[in-house]
Design an enzyme around this catalytic site. Structure first.
Site, PDB file in Angstrom:
ATOM      1  N   ASP A 318      -4.268  26.991  -9.172  1.00  0.00           N
ATOM      2  CA  ASP A 318      -4.276  26.837  -7.710  1.00  0.00           C
ATOM      3  C   ASP A 318      -3.052  26.077  -7.189  1.00  0.00           C
ATOM      4  O   ASP A 318      -2.894  25.922  -5.980  1.00  0.00           O
ATOM      5  CB  ASP A 318      -5.547  26.110  -7.262  1.00  0.00           C
ATOM      6  CG  ASP A 318      -6.795  26.966  -7.477  1.00  0.00           C
ATOM      7  OD1 ASP A 318      -6.675  28.214  -7.494  1.00  0.00           O
ATOM      8  OD2 ASP A 318      -7.885  26.400  -7.643  1.00  0.00           O
ATOM      9  N   ARG A 349      -0.276  35.405  -3.927  1.00  0.00           N
ATOM     10  CA  ARG A 349       0.459  34.143  -3.772  1.00  0.00           C
ATOM     11  C   ARG A 349       1.886  34.193  -4.295  1.00  0.00           C
ATOM     12  O   ARG A 349       2.704  33.324  -3.942  1.00  0.00           O
ATOM     13  CB  ARG A 349      -0.326  32.992  -4.424  1.00  0.00           C
ATOM     14  CG  ARG A 349      -1.526  32.623  -3.571  1.00  0.00           C
ATOM     15  CD  ARG A 349      -2.310  31.469  -4.118  1.00  0.00           C
ATOM     16  NE  ARG A 349      -3.305  31.063  -3.127  1.00  0.00           N
ATOM     17  CZ  ARG A 349      -4.350  30.305  -3.388  1.00  0.00           C
ATOM     18  NH1 ARG A 349      -4.569  29.864  -4.623  1.00  0.00           N
ATOM     19  NH2 ARG A 349      -5.189  29.972  -2.418  1.00  0.00           N
TER      20      ARG A 349
HETATM   21  C1  S3P Z   1     -12.360  28.284  -9.350  1.00  0.00           C
HETATM   22  C2  S3P Z   1     -11.677  28.969 -10.315  1.00  0.00           C
HETATM   23  C3  S3P Z   1     -10.324  29.499 -10.135  1.00  0.00           C
HETATM   24  C4  S3P Z   1      -9.630  28.899  -8.915  1.00  0.00           C
HETATM   25  C5  S3P Z   1     -10.525  28.808  -7.722  1.00  0.00           C
HETATM   26  C6  S3P Z   1     -11.773  27.994  -8.031  1.00  0.00           C
HETATM   27  C7  S3P Z   1     -13.730  27.824  -9.643  1.00  0.00           C
HETATM   28  O1  S3P Z   1     -10.398  30.891  -9.964  1.00  0.00           O
HETATM   29  O2  S3P Z   1      -8.479  29.652  -8.605  1.00  0.00           O
HETATM   30  O3  S3P Z   1      -9.844  28.209  -6.632  1.00  0.00           O
HETATM   31  O4  S3P Z   1     -14.286  27.013  -8.877  1.00  0.00           O
HETATM   32  O5  S3P Z   1     -14.302  28.269 -10.658  1.00  0.00           O
HETATM   33  P1  S3P Z   1     -10.478  31.886 -11.240  1.00  0.00           P
HETATM   34  O6  S3P Z   1     -11.563  31.395 -12.067  1.00  0.00           O
HETATM   35  O7  S3P Z   1     -10.753  33.241 -10.666  1.00  0.00           O
HETATM   36  O8  S3P Z   1      -9.128  31.795 -11.876  1.00  0.00           O
END
Ligand code: S3P
Length: 434
Positions: A318, A349
């Site tokens: 992120d 992004r």
């Molecule tokens: C998150 C996992 C991440 C992250 C998102 C929050 C989570 O995504 O980018 O902002 O809370 O499990 P991905 O698991 O799809 O990479």
């Protein structure tokens, strides 16, 4: 969602002492597990963001009483693992991929049917990655063409455990499968190509569900119950990241960030910024809700471009928007690879940061799974956030070092993850007007 533009430009040095709001990932999960527990749980430090409030509103529609005792506090009257009621209306996850993906797993195990919808951005995000494993478990989820929301989830299915290797490193998919696994007959075993954030695993254990896990794997069985507990949500590292980078970039800065969540699966940005020359001192200050927390003191330093180690990518997934801002203002070239997942976040992004920074004079070459960012200087101009909260905040950080004023277009969604970002930023010296 109304549009909102910000005018950002060189402020003063970034100085002071701040605490950023609660972690988004932990806040979503706290509401979910507390709702399924047998009795009242308390959540403290809950993120009052639009994403996490959307999740709380969905559980209220599913029959869970959730009282806001004050800002960041929730008393959740858990209804037990089988106590949710169906809701005839579509359940609106807003902008939240975490909300929709985790709920897809959880709702696949219920006796009733559900429909999950989201906003324009979420409606373009891939859901086949959660549908595939849930269908293998015996669930039934229909999507629009191409695996896109809305998700129509059939209840009353008998789920069974699976041994599943995730094709992409995704904590959201892992968590969806674990949540379905709570309702499955037998054991669910998940293996990840790279370890991702383990909040679901930690929190299941804190709520008393037997689970075995380590970096890159997790295993649980259905048929247990969740005991109510108290959850203290730590401050969100991803929100702190904008200020960590701003304090590194702006000459004269000296910023203290209090009690930031330091889960090692979240802090890859610190490794990368330090390799770029950043001056970040970490003072551990115990644990909050089973998560390590630390005060971070960040002082200005000259940053140099690097090749971002691929092993760090999932641990800072992120943080790439703000890393792109740092790289555009560093000396030399920064190379990002193995980060194709960035293309399916709240916006693409890689594309949105490249075009936003190019509008301010940066030189960036996009690649399919990353970018080559040539460090230099930035000028004023108009940069578009495309309704992506992290793009908006990253562009505001970049603007702090631009030679002219920057209009950051379409910032309203910042409130999904970081309500109050603008006031907090102004208070420590950012040049930022609404
Ligand atoms: C998150 C996992 C991440 C992250 C998102 C929050 C989570 O995504 O980018 O902002 O809370 O499990 P991905 O698991 O799809 O990479």
């Amino acid at each position: 969602m109304s549009t909102l533009d910000w005018l950002a430009g060189a402020g003063s040095a970034v100085r002071g002492e701040i605490a950023v709001p609660g972690d988004k990932s932990v806040s979503h999960r706290a509401i979910m597990f507390a709702s399924l527990a047998d009795g009242e749980s308390q959540v403290h430090g809950f993120l009052e963001g639009e994403d996490t409030r959307a999740t709380a509103a969905i559980f209220a529609k599913l029959g869970v009483r959730i009282d806001a005792a004050g800002v960041g506090s929730r008393a959740v009257q858990g209804v037990g693992i089988d106590g949710l009621h169906g809701c005839a209306e579509a359940l609106d996850c807003g902008n939240a991929g975490t909300g929709m993906r985790l709920l897809a797993g959880l709702l696949a195990g219920q006796r009733f049917d559900s429909v999950l919808v989201g906003d324009a951005s979420l409606s373009k995000r891939p859901m086949a990655r959660v549908i595939d494993p849930i269908v293998r478990m015996g669930g039934l989820i229909e999507s629009d063409a191409g695996g896109l929301p809305p998700l129509r989830i059939r209840g009353g299915r008998a789920l069974h455990g699976i041994d599943y290797t995730l094709p992409v490193a995704s904590a959201q998919v892992k968590s969806a499968v674990l949540l379905a696994g709570l309702y499955a007959h037998g054991e669910t075993h998940i293996r990840e190509p790279h370890p991702t954030r383990d909040y679901s695993e930690r929190m299941l254990r804190a709520f008393g569900w037997p689970i075995a896990f380590g970096p890159g794997w997790a295993r649980l069985s259905g048929g247990h119950r969740l005991q109510p507990t108290q959850v203290q949500v730590p401050a969100d590292f991803s929100s702190a990241a904008f200020f960590i980078v701003a304090a590194s970039l702006v000459p004269g800065s000296d910023l203290l960030l209090r009690a930031v969540g330091m889960n090692p699966r979240r802090t890859g940005l610190l490794t990368v910024l330090r390799a770029m020359g950043a001056d970040i001192v970490e003072s551990p200050c115990g644990e909050q809700g089973g998560e390590p927390v630390a005060d971070l003191r960040v002082r200005h330093a000259r940053l140099r471009g690097i090749a971002v180690p691929e092993a760090c990518v999932p641990d800072m997934i992120d943080e790439f928007p703000v890393l792109f801002a740092a790289a555009a203002l560093a000396e030399g070239t920064t190379v990002v690879t193995a980060a194709a997942e960035l293309r399916v976040k709240e916006s693409d992004r890689i594309a949105t940061m490249a075009s936003g920074l190019r509008a301010l004079g940066a030189r960036i070459d996009e690649t399919p799974d990353g970018a080559v960012i040539h460090g230099g200087t930035l000028h004023g101009g108009e940069a578009h956030a495309h309704g992506d909260h992290r793009i908006a905040m990253a562009l505001v950080v970049a603007a702090q070092c631009a030679s002219g004023e920057v209009r950051v277009v379409d910032c309203a969604n910042v409130a999904t993850s970081f309500p109050g970002f603008d006031d907090l930023a102004r208070g420590i010296g950012f040049g930022l007007r609404g």
